[in-house]
Design a protein around this motif. Structure first.
Motif, mmCIF file in Angstrom:
data_model
loop_
_atom_site.group_PDB
_atom_site.id
_atom_site.type_symbol
_atom_site.label_atom_id
_atom_site.label_comp_id
_atom_site.label_asym_id
_atom_site.label_seq_id
_atom_site.Cartn_x
_atom_site.Cartn_y
_atom_site.Cartn_z
ATOM 1 N N HIS A 20 -57.571 -76.580 40.308
ATOM 2 C CA HIS A 20 -58.760 -76.115 41.004
ATOM 3 C C HIS A 20 -58.490 -75.791 42.465
ATOM 4 O O HIS A 20 -59.329 -75.201 43.139
ATOM 5 C CB HIS A 20 -59.857 -77.192 40.936
ATOM 6 N N GLY A 21 -57.328 -76.191 42.991
ATOM 7 C CA GLY A 21 -57.087 -76.032 44.417
ATOM 8 C C GLY A 21 -56.946 -74.590 44.858
ATOM 9 O O GLY A 21 -57.276 -74.244 45.990
ATOM 10 N N ALA A 22 -56.413 -73.707 43.982
ATOM 11 C CA ALA A 22 -56.220 -72.305 44.357
ATOM 12 C C ALA A 22 -57.504 -71.552 44.060
ATOM 13 O O ALA A 22 -57.748 -71.122 42.957
ATOM 14 C CB ALA A 22 -55.049 -71.714 43.564
ATOM 15 N N ALA A 23 -58.332 -71.392 45.069
ATOM 16 C CA ALA A 23 -59.689 -70.901 44.853
ATOM 17 C C ALA A 23 -59.727 -69.439 44.435
ATOM 18 O O ALA A 23 -60.425 -69.074 43.506
ATOM 19 C CB ALA A 23 -60.506 -71.098 46.126
ATOM 20 N N HIS A 24 -58.975 -68.578 45.132
ATOM 21 C CA HIS A 24 -59.067 -67.144 44.855
ATOM 22 C C HIS A 24 -57.682 -66.509 44.863
ATOM 23 O O HIS A 24 -57.326 -65.824 45.819
ATOM 24 C CB HIS A 24 -59.964 -66.461 45.883
ATOM 25 N N PRO A 25 -56.872 -66.723 43.801
ATOM 26 C CA PRO A 25 -55.596 -66.009 43.737
ATOM 27 C C PRO A 25 -55.840 -64.509 43.785
ATOM 28 O O PRO A 25 -56.765 -64.003 43.152
ATOM 29 C CB PRO A 25 -55.034 -66.426 42.376
ATOM 30 N N LEU A 26 -55.010 -63.789 44.530
ATOM 31 C CA LEU A 26 -55.247 -62.373 44.777
ATOM 32 C C LEU A 26 -54.155 -61.522 44.136
ATOM 33 O O LEU A 26 -53.071 -61.994 43.834
ATOM 34 C CB LEU A 26 -55.282 -62.099 46.277
ATOM 35 N N GLU A 27 -54.453 -60.243 43.961
ATOM 36 C CA GLU A 27 -53.407 -59.295 43.627
ATOM 37 C C GLU A 27 -52.764 -58.895 44.955
ATOM 38 O O GLU A 27 -52.381 -59.748 45.739
ATOM 39 C CB GLU A 27 -54.018 -58.091 42.908
ATOM 40 N N ALA A 64 -52.102 -73.591 28.574
ATOM 41 C CA ALA A 64 -51.563 -72.249 28.392
ATOM 42 C C ALA A 64 -51.417 -71.542 29.737
ATOM 43 O O ALA A 64 -50.430 -70.835 29.987
ATOM 44 C CB ALA A 64 -52.467 -71.449 27.464
ATOM 45 N N TYR A 65 -52.369 -71.735 30.618
ATOM 46 C CA TYR A 65 -52.323 -71.123 31.947
ATOM 47 C C TYR A 65 -51.162 -71.676 32.758
ATOM 48 O O TYR A 65 -50.407 -70.931 33.387
ATOM 49 C CB TYR A 65 -53.651 -71.386 32.646
ATOM 50 N N ARG A 66 -50.996 -72.994 32.753
ATOM 51 C CA ARG A 66 -49.930 -73.627 33.535
ATOM 52 C C ARG A 66 -48.546 -73.215 33.037
ATOM 53 O O ARG A 66 -47.626 -73.011 33.829
ATOM 54 C CB ARG A 66 -50.049 -75.155 33.467
ATOM 55 N N ARG A 67 -48.400 -73.111 31.721
ATOM 56 C CA ARG A 67 -47.083 -72.791 31.154
ATOM 57 C C ARG A 67 -46.641 -71.376 31.502
ATOM 58 O O ARG A 67 -45.446 -71.094 31.551
ATOM 59 C CB ARG A 67 -47.114 -72.981 29.641
ATOM 60 N N GLY A 68 -47.590 -70.478 31.683
ATOM 61 C CA GLY A 68 -47.252 -69.123 32.101
ATOM 62 C C GLY A 68 -46.592 -68.272 31.039
ATOM 63 O O GLY A 68 -45.999 -67.244 31.356
ATOM 64 N N THR A 69 -46.692 -68.662 29.758
ATOM 65 C CA THR A 69 -46.088 -67.872 28.693
ATOM 66 C C THR A 69 -47.031 -66.799 28.156
ATOM 67 O O THR A 69 -46.641 -66.017 27.292
ATOM 68 C CB THR A 69 -45.644 -68.792 27.534
ATOM 69 N N ALA A 70 -48.248 -66.775 28.645
ATOM 70 C CA ALA A 70 -49.214 -65.728 28.286
ATOM 71 C C ALA A 70 -49.927 -65.280 29.552
ATOM 72 O O ALA A 70 -50.184 -66.085 30.448
ATOM 73 C CB ALA A 70 -50.215 -66.240 27.257
ATOM 74 N N ASP A 139 -65.562 -69.979 35.549
ATOM 75 C CA ASP A 139 -65.424 -70.559 36.884
ATOM 76 C C ASP A 139 -64.017 -71.105 37.117
ATOM 77 O O ASP A 139 -63.514 -71.057 38.236
ATOM 78 C CB ASP A 139 -66.451 -71.679 37.086
ATOM 79 N N ARG A 140 -63.397 -71.621 36.080
ATOM 80 C CA ARG A 140 -62.068 -72.213 36.269
ATOM 81 C C ARG A 140 -60.952 -71.177 36.276
ATOM 82 O O ARG A 140 -60.016 -71.261 37.067
ATOM 83 C CB ARG A 140 -61.795 -73.250 35.190
ATOM 84 N N PHE A 141 -61.050 -70.180 35.386
ATOM 85 C CA PHE A 141 -59.936 -69.246 35.227
ATOM 86 C C PHE A 141 -60.245 -67.810 35.646
ATOM 87 O O PHE A 141 -59.320 -67.006 35.791
ATOM 88 C CB PHE A 141 -59.466 -69.240 33.765
#
Length: 286
Positions: A20-27, A64-70, A139-141
């Motif tokens: 939850h710490g990374a509020a708004h990852p950007l492109e 699945a999000y943390r693993r980064g395989t998708a 909200d989370r992803f």
């Protein structure tokens, strides 16, 4: 394999941001991650990757999000009695929870008492947890990765559209259906439209007729080669194959021209680079 293009690099960067710490990852600039940042051949974790995590669970999606395989997280949605959209596949609670009865028979308060029953065959150790609401998953992803949600109950399309719009995610969420008329409604609501078709349906489909209003055509890997190729030639920009569980299925889909993979086992596929004659490997980082 080195990533090709800034869009693929942006996708990889986004997948390193967890919790939850990374509020708004950007492109590159501002705003949420959108479909424009997907790599050349994206992988979608079907129900979070249902052979590796508890399906349609917050813990499974997070893993699945943390693993980064998708690069895409897929989940199903249904409607409660009071109109609340929730993350769930079946019409009844029986298969995946400790309760029974219709999902549509519960309201939001009663939903808080539902607990998922993780399958014993899953790798690792998983706790029972409440199935999330759609709002909680968005909200989370939302904006951190691309999402794919299936609208199991088309009566909830208006509410789903509102939830997506309120969060600025209209270019970040595919709305999936098996019904071409529902797909038209999704498109009319200004959302990204995904239409899935079974092997039997693809035998008689004319997918080119959906080109004006379908952003992603989702084809059954069990379909005949000729039917998959017809879908690929339809002019619809994205043709992804479901539901892939083996490297051989993945390689066949890519060889037939599909440009995306929907899988129950993203980790397994990531460990086995694609081997398709004449095609660049579709596995990130390989």
């Amino acid at each position: 394999m080195a990533s090709t293009g800034l869009a693929a690099v942006a996708s990889v960067i986004s997948l390193t941001l967890t919790g939850h710490g990374a509020a708004h990852p950007l492109e590159w600039g501002s705003g949420p991650l959108t479909v424009d940042a997907l790599p050349r051949v994206p992988y979608a974790a079907h129900r979070g990757g249902a052979r590796e995590v508890p399906e349609n669970s917050m813990a499974g999606l997070a893993a699945a999000y943390r693993r980064g395989t998708a690069q895409v997280l897929d989940f199903d949605t249904r409607l409660l009695r009071d109109g609340t959209p929730v993350v769930f596949h079946d019409a009844t609670l029986n298969r995946t929870t400790f309760l029974g009865g219709a999902v549509s028979g519960l309201d939001a308060k009663e939903w808080r008492g539902v607990r998922l029953r993780p399958r014993d065959a899953l790798p690792g150790s998983w706790r029972s947890e409440r199935p999330p609401t759609v709002a909680e998953v968005l909200d989370r992803f939302g904006g951190r990765t691309v999402l794919m949600l299936e609208a199991k109950d088309p009566r909830g399309l208006g509410r789903l559209a509102a939830l997506i719009r309120e969060r600025g995610l209209t270019r970040s969420v595919f709305v999936n259906t098996n019904d071409p008329e529902v797909a038209r409604r999704v498109h009319a609501l200004g959302l990204l439209t995904q239409l899935w078709r079974s092997a039997r349906q693809l035998r008689t489909d004319r997918p080119e007729q959906w080109r004006p209003h379908v952003d992603l055509l989702d084809v059954d890997i069990r379909a005949r080669d000729a039917d998959v190729r017809r879908a690929v030639r339809s002019g619809i920009p994205r043709v992804w194959a479901h539901t892939i569980v083996t490297p051989a299925q993945r390689d066949r889909a890519l060889a037939l021209g599909c440009n995306g993979v929907i899988t129950d086992a993203p980790g397994r596929l990531f460990r086995h680079p694609a081997r398709v004659p004449g095609r660049v490997s579709a596995v990130l980082g390989r």
